[in-house]
Design a protein around this motif. Structure first.
Motif, PDB file in Angstrom:
ATOM      1  N   LEU A 295       0.937  -1.243   0.326  1.00 57.67           N
ATOM      2  CA  LEU A 295      -0.114  -0.073   0.089  1.00 57.67           C
ATOM      3  C   LEU A 295       0.689   1.195  -0.001  1.00 57.67           C
ATOM      4  O   LEU A 295       0.393   2.501  -0.200  1.00 57.67           O
ATOM      5  N   ALA A 298       0.752   2.185  -3.522  1.00 56.79           N
ATOM      6  CA  ALA A 298      -0.517   2.264  -4.037  1.00 56.79           C
ATOM      7  C   ALA A 298      -0.680   2.733  -5.473  1.00 56.79           C
ATOM      8  O   ALA A 298      -1.505   2.377  -6.296  1.00 56.79           O
ATOM      9  N   LEU A 303      -3.771   0.668  -6.713  1.00 57.50           N
ATOM     10  CA  LEU A 303      -4.622   0.479  -5.243  1.00 57.50           C
ATOM     11  C   LEU A 303      -4.966   1.753  -4.754  1.00 57.50           C
ATOM     12  O   LEU A 303      -5.650   1.590  -3.674  1.00 57.50           O
ATOM     13  N   SER A 307      -8.002   0.944  -2.305  1.00 55.89           N
ATOM     14  CA  SER A 307      -7.828   1.021  -0.667  1.00 55.89           C
ATOM     15  C   SER A 307      -8.565   2.134   0.089  1.00 55.89           C
ATOM     16  O   SER A 307      -8.260   2.194   1.307  1.00 55.89           O
ATOM     17  N   ASP A 308      -9.368   2.812  -0.753  1.00 59.09           N
ATOM     18  CA  ASP A 308     -10.078   3.857  -0.007  1.00 59.09           C
ATOM     19  C   ASP A 308     -11.487   3.318   0.222  1.00 59.09           C
ATOM     20  O   ASP A 308     -12.249   3.011  -0.444  1.00 59.09           O
ATOM     21  N   GLU A 309     -11.750   3.296   1.613  1.00 53.59           N
ATOM     22  CA  GLU A 309     -13.055   2.516   2.323  1.00 53.59           C
ATOM     23  C   GLU A 309     -14.193   3.255   1.454  1.00 53.59           C
ATOM     24  O   GLU A 309     -15.362   2.820   1.269  1.00 53.59           O
ATOM     25  N   TYR A 323     -13.261  -3.159   0.651  1.00 48.08           N
ATOM     26  CA  TYR A 323     -12.157  -2.434   0.254  1.00 48.08           C
ATOM     27  C   TYR A 323     -10.796  -2.959   0.572  1.00 48.08           C
ATOM     28  O   TYR A 323     -10.915  -3.881   1.254  1.00 48.08           O
ATOM     29  N   VAL A 324      -9.766  -2.687  -0.059  1.00 47.30           N
ATOM     30  CA  VAL A 324      -8.376  -3.455   0.452  1.00 47.30           C
ATOM     31  C   VAL A 324      -7.863  -2.571   1.638  1.00 47.30           C
ATOM     32  O   VAL A 324      -7.464  -1.389   1.365  1.00 47.30           O
ATOM     33  N   SER A 325      -7.568  -3.442   2.558  1.00 50.42           N
ATOM     34  CA  SER A 325      -7.161  -3.014   3.875  1.00 50.42           C
ATOM     35  C   SER A 325      -5.721  -3.185   4.192  1.00 50.42           C
ATOM     36  O   SER A 325      -5.092  -2.712   4.850  1.00 50.42           O
ATOM     37  N   GLN A 326      -5.314  -4.311   3.442  1.00 55.35           N
ATOM     38  CA  GLN A 326      -3.676  -4.724   3.534  1.00 55.35           C
ATOM     39  C   GLN A 326      -3.374  -5.198   2.353  1.00 55.35           C
ATOM     40  O   GLN A 326      -4.061  -5.876   1.525  1.00 55.35           O
ATOM     41  N   ILE A 348      -3.280  -9.928  -0.336  1.00 57.64           N
ATOM     42  CA  ILE A 348      -4.320  -8.683  -0.342  1.00 57.64           C
ATOM     43  C   ILE A 348      -5.429  -9.157   0.395  1.00 57.64           C
ATOM     44  O   ILE A 348      -6.395 -10.135   0.303  1.00 57.64           O
ATOM     45  N   MET A 350      -9.043  -7.839   2.171  1.00 55.73           N
ATOM     46  CA  MET A 350     -10.098  -6.848   2.046  1.00 55.73           C
ATOM     47  C   MET A 350     -11.061  -6.994   3.250  1.00 55.73           C
ATOM     48  O   MET A 350     -11.375  -8.044   3.741  1.00 55.73           O
TER      49      MET A 350
END
Length: 398
Positions: A295, A298, A303, A307-309, A323-326, A348, A350
């Protein structure tokens, strides 16, 4: 007997180029070149994410991967099929989901059946299961999934890639100290020497590139840049040499006494006539590992939106917003006298978006910490008269 699928059968030339250019762009975008990293470990995961994304989220992922939506839909399964019969390359892709999300059946259908599993929601149990998957699919080279299971995780996409090859011409082990240069203060190092009787060395103005052939259809390329050339530039040049057969010129075109970067052409007297190119190699053994937070890259990996909630759109991946959290990768490599082995596990995670209720009313809060010497006073409220004042140099000890 069925026909075996090779990587060149499974991926079109433009797709191979897209994967290589993805690796180039990713590594060039970083402040430093990692000790070991795998763009190919990330690339099919971005393709899988793209098939489940819509609108700008999908566009960003496809642009980063250098592919279109139709290619993204086939690449993960095609790669798995292509390496299935390879003696030197091993690749696995896995997807796991917990019970807080429902995966879109059409998205799941694009993945190989054996690639889909479940998460229990118990961090310890899920960590143990996915660590075992990583170890099993890298033959023990990497023993853990590079995720923080103490964070909320609802979906995991992962790849495990390993490469093993044995040199066609083994090196000789030696111990030596370097007389000058940046390694001169290291003391004695593990040095490797060999004579390769093939046209394996190419040179250009800024770099020289050696190709070391191994079994299983694997080559390892070593690139040496001129002094002062930034690591990213050397890597970029090495990728050029690896992807363009016309890069530079063969060392066989150099005359006796001519030099190139790290290369000198000399002559000697032998007992037998020379029958082909001779390349004398001196290099070093290395054993490297790295842990990367993807990230941090990103933008290069497409990403940013994913990775944006609030902005991630994976409407075709799961029923619930996610969303992608890690996004992380752990990798290792060993270059020895007999061969080369490397592995990378990319993961990845989510998380379901908006699982916790978001605040609806604006609040303003000021915080203060008295964590160093401070003054105090007491006053008479009606009159405002200060009654006592002082300075706290240190708190009372227990």
């Amino acid at each position: 007997m069925g026909t075996e699928t090779t990587i060149q059968d499974a991926l079109a030339e433009r797709e191979v180029k897209a994967a290589n250019e993805f690796t180039r762009r990713w590594l060039a975008s970083r402040d430093s070149v990692p000790a070991v990293a795998s763009g190919l470990g990330i690339w099919p995961l971005l393709a899988a994410l793209a098939t489940g994304a819509v609108e700008d989220t999908q566009d960003e992922l496809l642009a980063a991967a250098g592919i279109d939506a139709d290619q993204a839909a086939k690449i993960p399964a095609a790669l798995l099929e292509a390496v299935r019969t390879s003696p030197a390359i091993r690749l696995a892709i896995g997807t796991w989901a917990g019970d807080r999300v429902t995966l879109d059946p059409e998205w799941v259908a694009k993945l190989p059946a054996e690639a889909v599993g479940s998460l229990t929601g118990d961090p310890a149990a899920d960590k143990a299961a996915l660590d075992a998957w990583a170890s099993r699919n890298t033959d023990g080279l990497i023993e853990r999934m590079p995720l923080d299971f103490q964070q909320a995780i609802d979906i995991v996409l992962a790849s495990a890639l390993s490469v093993r090859t044995t040199w066609a011409t083994p090196f000789q082990d030696a111990s030596r100290a370097f007389d000058h240069g940046p390694w001169s203060k290291l003391g004695r190092c593990c040095a490797l020497t060999a004579t390769l009787n093939d046209d394996v060395l190419r040179v250009a103005e800024d770099a020289s590139v050696l190709t070391i052939p191994g079994d299983g259809g694997i080559d390892v390329l070593l690139g040496l840049g001129r002094e002062g050339l930034a690591p990213q530039a050397v890597m970029n040049t090495l990728i050029d040499a690896a992807t363009d057969p016309a890069w530079g010129r063969s060392s066989t075109e150099l005359s006796v006494g001519e030099r190139a970067v790290g290369v000198e052409v000399t002559e000697y007297q032998g007992m037998r006539p020379q029958t082909g190119p001779e390349v004398s190699v001196q290099t070093v053994r290395f054993s490297l590992d790295s842990d990367l937070d993807l990230l941090e890259d990103a933008e290069a990996l497409g990403l940013v939106l994913a990775s944006d909630e609030d902005r991630a759109r994976f409407d075709r991946l799961a029923v619930q917003p996610v969303y992608v959290s890690q996004a992380k990768q752990t990798a290792m490599s060993v270059f020895s006298a007999t061969g080369f082995e490397a592995a990378a596990v990319t993961a990845i995670a989510m998380t379901r978006a908006g699982f916790f209720a978001k605040p609806k009313h604006r609040h303003v809060r000021a915080s203060v910490r008295f964590d160093r010497p401070f003054a105090y006073l007491a006053r008479h409220r009606p009159s405002g008269l200060i009654l006592i004042a002082g300075w706290v140099d240190q708190p009372e000890r227990a």
